[in-house]
Design a protein around this motif. Structure first.
Motif, PDB file in Angstrom:
ATOM      1  N   GLN A 193     -20.609 -20.187  -2.602  1.00  0.00           N
ATOM      2  CA  GLN A 193     -22.023 -20.337  -2.250  1.00  0.00           C
ATOM      3  C   GLN A 193     -22.259 -21.632  -1.484  1.00  0.00           C
ATOM      4  N   GLU A 194     -21.698 -22.718  -1.995  1.00  0.00           N
ATOM      5  CA  GLU A 194     -21.913 -24.018  -1.372  1.00  0.00           C
ATOM      6  C   GLU A 194     -21.352 -24.064   0.053  1.00  0.00           C
ATOM      7  N   VAL A 195     -20.155 -23.470   0.242  1.00  0.00           N
ATOM      8  CA  VAL A 195     -19.485 -23.573   1.535  1.00  0.00           C
ATOM      9  C   VAL A 195     -20.081 -22.604   2.551  1.00  0.00           C
ATOM     10  N   THR A 196     -20.280 -21.358   2.146  1.00  0.00           N
ATOM     11  CA  THR A 196     -20.745 -20.357   3.123  1.00  0.00           C
ATOM     12  C   THR A 196     -22.213 -20.545   3.496  1.00  0.00           C
ATOM     13  N   ASP A 197     -22.980 -21.206   2.658  1.00  0.00           N
ATOM     14  CA  ASP A 197     -24.351 -21.548   3.064  1.00  0.00           C
ATOM     15  C   ASP A 197     -24.334 -22.450   4.290  1.00  0.00           C
ATOM     16  N   GLU A 198     -23.368 -23.363   4.329  1.00  0.00           N
ATOM     17  CA  GLU A 198     -23.277 -24.304   5.442  1.00  0.00           C
ATOM     18  C   GLU A 198     -22.409 -23.765   6.574  1.00  0.00           C
ATOM     19  N   TYR A 199     -21.414 -22.939   6.210  1.00  0.00           N
ATOM     20  CA  TYR A 199     -20.503 -22.378   7.210  1.00  0.00           C
ATOM     21  C   TYR A 199     -20.482 -20.849   7.056  1.00  0.00           C
ATOM     22  N   PRO A 200     -21.508 -20.181   7.549  1.00  0.00           N
ATOM     23  CA  PRO A 200     -21.628 -18.727   7.331  1.00  0.00           C
ATOM     24  C   PRO A 200     -20.521 -17.917   7.999  1.00  0.00           C
ATOM     25  N   GLN A 201     -19.786 -18.525   8.932  1.00  0.00           N
ATOM     26  CA  GLN A 201     -18.706 -17.782   9.586  1.00  0.00           C
ATOM     27  C   GLN A 201     -17.590 -17.429   8.599  1.00  0.00           C
ATOM     28  N   TYR A 202     -17.573 -18.090   7.435  1.00  0.00           N
ATOM     29  CA  TYR A 202     -16.535 -17.807   6.435  1.00  0.00           C
ATOM     30  C   TYR A 202     -17.006 -16.834   5.353  1.00  0.00           C
ATOM     31  N   SER A 203     -18.137 -16.216   5.583  1.00  0.00           N
ATOM     32  CA  SER A 203     -18.653 -15.245   4.612  1.00  0.00           C
ATOM     33  C   SER A 203     -18.353 -13.816   5.091  1.00  0.00           C
ATOM     34  N   PRO A 204     -17.851 -12.955   4.205  1.00  0.00           N
ATOM     35  CA  PRO A 204     -17.502 -13.233   2.814  1.00  0.00           C
ATOM     36  C   PRO A 204     -16.134 -13.905   2.715  1.00  0.00           C
ATOM     37  N   ALA A 205     -16.047 -14.883   1.826  1.00  0.00           N
ATOM     38  CA  ALA A 205     -14.764 -15.522   1.556  1.00  0.00           C
ATOM     39  C   ALA A 205     -13.943 -14.619   0.635  1.00  0.00           C
TER      40      ALA A 205
ATOM     41  N   LEU B 252      -3.176 -14.075   1.822  1.00  0.00           N
ATOM     42  CA  LEU B 252      -2.841 -12.954   2.700  1.00  0.00           C
ATOM     43  C   LEU B 252      -4.058 -12.087   2.978  1.00  0.00           C
ATOM     44  N   ASN B 253      -4.867 -11.853   1.945  1.00  0.00           N
ATOM     45  CA  ASN B 253      -6.063 -11.033   2.134  1.00  0.00           C
ATOM     46  C   ASN B 253      -6.993 -11.662   3.173  1.00  0.00           C
ATOM     47  N   ALA B 254      -7.215 -12.971   3.054  1.00  0.00           N
ATOM     48  CA  ALA B 254      -8.089 -13.658   4.011  1.00  0.00           C
ATOM     49  C   ALA B 254      -7.511 -13.618   5.417  1.00  0.00           C
ATOM     50  N   SER B 255      -6.189 -13.703   5.520  1.00  0.00           N
ATOM     51  CA  SER B 255      -5.559 -13.774   6.847  1.00  0.00           C
ATOM     52  C   SER B 255      -5.676 -12.470   7.626  1.00  0.00           C
ATOM     53  N   ILE B 256      -5.803 -11.330   6.935  1.00  0.00           N
ATOM     54  CA  ILE B 256      -5.833 -10.038   7.631  1.00  0.00           C
ATOM     55  C   ILE B 256      -7.197  -9.362   7.575  1.00  0.00           C
ATOM     56  N   ALA B 257      -8.175  -9.988   6.936  1.00  0.00           N
ATOM     57  CA  ALA B 257      -9.472  -9.339   6.735  1.00  0.00           C
ATOM     58  C   ALA B 257     -10.173  -9.034   8.055  1.00  0.00           C
ATOM     59  N   ARG B 258     -10.172  -9.967   8.993  1.00  0.00           N
ATOM     60  CA  ARG B 258     -10.878  -9.733  10.265  1.00  0.00           C
ATOM     61  C   ARG B 258     -10.208  -8.625  11.074  1.00  0.00           C
ATOM     62  N   GLN B 259      -8.879  -8.580  11.061  1.00  0.00           N
ATOM     63  CA  GLN B 259      -8.180  -7.525  11.783  1.00  0.00           C
ATOM     64  C   GLN B 259      -8.490  -6.156  11.191  1.00  0.00           C
ATOM     65  N   GLN B 260      -8.516  -6.083   9.856  1.00  0.00           N
ATOM     66  CA  GLN B 260      -8.840  -4.819   9.205  1.00  0.00           C
ATOM     67  C   GLN B 260     -10.277  -4.415   9.521  1.00  0.00           C
ATOM     68  N   SER B 261     -11.182  -5.377   9.561  1.00  0.00           N
ATOM     69  CA  SER B 261     -12.581  -5.070   9.871  1.00  0.00           C
ATOM     70  C   SER B 261     -12.715  -4.519  11.285  1.00  0.00           C
ATOM     71  N   ARG B 262     -12.011  -5.119  12.226  1.00  0.00           N
ATOM     72  CA  ARG B 262     -12.060  -4.613  13.605  1.00  0.00           C
ATOM     73  C   ARG B 262     -11.490  -3.202  13.691  1.00  0.00           C
ATOM     74  N   PHE B 263     -10.378  -2.987  12.990  1.00  0.00           N
ATOM     75  CA  PHE B 263      -9.761  -1.652  12.989  1.00  0.00           C
ATOM     76  C   PHE B 263     -10.704  -0.635  12.358  1.00  0.00           C
TER      77      PHE B 263
ATOM     78  N   LEU C 164     -13.010   3.194   3.510  1.00  0.00           N
ATOM     79  CA  LEU C 164     -12.794   2.321   4.657  1.00  0.00           C
ATOM     80  C   LEU C 164     -13.580   1.023   4.512  1.00  0.00           C
ATOM     81  N   LYS C 165     -14.817   1.119   4.000  1.00  0.00           N
ATOM     82  CA  LYS C 165     -15.660  -0.060   3.811  1.00  0.00           C
ATOM     83  C   LYS C 165     -15.020  -1.052   2.852  1.00  0.00           C
ATOM     84  N   GLU C 166     -14.429  -0.542   1.755  1.00  0.00           N
ATOM     85  CA  GLU C 166     -13.799  -1.427   0.777  1.00  0.00           C
ATOM     86  C   GLU C 166     -12.531  -2.062   1.343  1.00  0.00           C
TER      87      GLU C 166
END
Length: 581
Positions: free
Chosen positions: A159-171, A192-203, A231-233
């Motif tokens: 909560q503290e971090v993503t309020d200030e840096y919304p680009q990292y939400s959801p962490a 590992l989950n964080a590292s591939i999350a954006r790629q999975q979202s684009r796919f 797919l959403k999950e």
């Protein structure tokens, strides 16, 4: 799944992408197209459109997809840069963990019972993230050592971090990925989950766009445990989709085999690799601690499998030992077989030369094998047989090694059979296009029966189509503290009557939470929720029992629908790959 819905199963393999259209218990159509490793979406689109031609339009379509996207991104090191924040508490050293990625340690401490001993320093977290953002970090993972007992620190930091840096939400938060203990594995899983999350979202977004006007009702992704997720999950927990290829092999065998209830070894022979998995009394064995990928040990629930560099397109090596030629296959891929225009001979060419297959140009295969045998003074026919013998010998040796490994340690199955007295196989179940040429001899070497699955070329796609959506939660109850947590659901509450709270109530609560959690993410619970793991401990103070600790995992179990291959019509084959072994 219901018979009123057509299901398209797609397996994106390293060499080919296979697709099937399943209606009821029958495979109506099958297609194959070469996998484009640089554009998996294109491979998926082509395979889908081929089998979708056979859809009659009367029923909606569900798509079940097994994809190598997340696995490849991790293995090839193509994940996004991640900043990892950890709250380990005192006495924890990261030097000996061998994580392979940097970890930023924050002060604060929640003990093993879930009690906050020291508050977390959220301002320090913001400072670390600011510096990481300036250095190009694109994803955020937050992991507390005992967050599965109390996720408060992870939630506060997010909560503290993503309020200030919304680009990292959801962490990515460690407690949401697994309710099991194991801090180093939770760190690796979250990273590992964080590292591939954006790629999975684009796919996922591209898949949704591709299928928007195609009549697809829902899209599910196959997980490492043999179940599927929406797919959403998968956009939130893409790490669960790693190693879905071996899972598709196992579930395909479960759906198609005649040997229900048997001890079996399942062997999927591809062009590049062979995957080996095991079932005991008809149930697939799980990896007890979690999946391992690219040197990272995770908490991802996964079917047990081993992948070896042995396939229809593998390199062939030969040398003289004591004056006699000795052949070895793999582990690298040689490329396209000579019978299909390649330059280096492969086991595929040996099968064609031996008359086991009519694929491609047999004369070219004979010429290539003869050239390979010249230094040893043997002809093409002898080389072909030697290659086939070497392939099946190496496969049998690898299968034996798998069983020696399993017998050296406890191994879970879906039924939670712990170190069963007899896990040795009664039958070798083969799938993959090369299976008919290698499986029978490998089974003879092992002294067991064999079965080549119907639809063996597309059995992985059948496994994806036949798999059932799953969900699981872990409930932790400490009656002495009067606290109950369900980390996957972000739930933490007081136990109303801790003195009378026992194992039966803990089981009931776990099943209720698993049902609720499953329904929230769209998983059908009509076939019931089961307890799949259970531990309980007494809390002793002085000479008296002061309370109890219960840890229970409840799950909508991975299952498959049976595919009646014997009674079904032969599917309409729509082959785009020029039929490669």
């Amino acid at each position: 799944m219901t018979n009123r819905c057509d299901i398209v199963g797609i397996d994106v393999g390293g060499t080919n992408t296979d697709a099937v259209l399943v209606r009821g218990e029958s495979v109506i159509a099958a297609a194959k197209t070469p996998t484009n490793p640089d554009n998996l979406l294109e491979s998926t689109r082509i395979a889908y459109e081929q089998v979708a031609k056979e859809h009659d339009g009367a029923n909606p379509i569900k798509l079940h997809l097994s994809t190598t996207l997340s696995t490849n991104a991790i293995i090839e090191g193509r994940g996004d840069p991640v900043v990892v924040l950890a709250v380990p508490g005192p006495g924890m050293s990261f030097d000996d963990m061998g994580l392979g990625f940097p970890v930023h340690v924050l002060s604060g401490y929640i003990d093993h019972r879930g009690r906050e001993v020291a508050p977390v320093d959220a301002s320090a977290a913001r400072a670390v993230v600011k510096a990481a953002a300036d250095n190009g970090a694109e994803a955020l993972a937050i992991v507390g050592k005992f967050s599965h007992r109390n996720p408060a620190h992870e939630l506060k930091i997010e909560q503290e971090v993503t309020d200030e840096y919304p680009q990292y939400s959801p962490a990515t938060l460690g407690h949401r990925l697994s309710g099991r203990p194991g801090f180093p594995r939770r760190l690796a899983t979250a990273y590992l989950n964080a590292s591939i999350a954006r790629q999975q979202s684009r796919f996922a977004e591209m898949i949704q766009s591709l299928l928007a006007r195609s009549g697809v009702e829902r899209v599910f992704i196959l997980k490492a445990d043999g179940g599927t997720m929406r797919l959403k999950e998968s956009m939130l927990r893409p790490i669960e989709t790693i190693l879905s290829g071996p899972a598709a092999s196992t579930m395909g065998a479960q759906a198609l085999t005649r040997h229900h209830g048997a001890n079996a070894v399942i062997v999927d022979i591809g062009g590049t690799t062979t995957d080996i998995s095991v079932q005991v009394a008809g149930e697939p064995i799980y990896d007890r601690y979690g999946a391992e990928i690219s040197g990272h040990k995770t908490l991802v629930p996964a079917l047990f499998s081993r992948s070896i560099g042995l396939g229809g397109d593998s390199e062939i090596h030969v040398e003289l030992l004591n004056g006699a030629p000795a052949f070895r296959i793999g582990p690298r891929r040689a490329g396209t077989p000579v019978v299909r225009g390649g330059s280096m001979p492969t086991p595929t060419d040996a099968a064609v030369a031996a008359g086991l297959s009519s694929l491609g140009n047999r004369e070219a295969a004979m010429h290539a094998l003869a050239k390979l045998g010249e230094p040893c003074g043997i002809d093409a026919a002898a080389v072909a047989q030697a290659v086939l013998d070497a392939f099946t010998r190496q496969l049998a040796d690898e299968i034996e090694a798998v069983y020696m490994h399993l017998e050296s340690r406890p191994a879970y199955t879906v039924l939670e059979i712990l170190a069963p007295p007899d896990i040795r196989p009664q039958v070798l179940i083969g799938l993959g296009a090369p299976a008919p040429f290698f499986i029978p001899d490998a089974a003879r070497r092992l002294g067991i029966a064999c079965e080549i699955l119907p639809h063996c070329e597309e059995a992985n796609a059948v496994g994806a189509a036949a798999s059932r959506p799953t969900a699981a939660v872990t409930l932790h109850a400490d009656t002495m503290l009067g606290v109950l947590t369900v980390p996957e659901a972000d739930h933490m509450a007081r136990i109303r009557h801790p003195m009378t709270f026992g194992v039966k109530q803990a089981r009931r609560e776990a099943i209720e939470w698993a049902t609720r959690f499953a329904e929230e993410i769209g998983v059908d619970t009509s076939q019931g929720v089961s307890i799949v793991e259970e531990e309980s401990f007494n809390v002793v103070r002085g000479f008296y029992t002061a309370g109890h600790i219960y840890s229970i995992k409840a799950q909508v179990r991975p299952e498959v629908r049976r595919i009646d291959a014997d009674g079904a019509e032969r599917p309409n084959k729509l082959d785009q790959s020029k039929e490669e072994l």
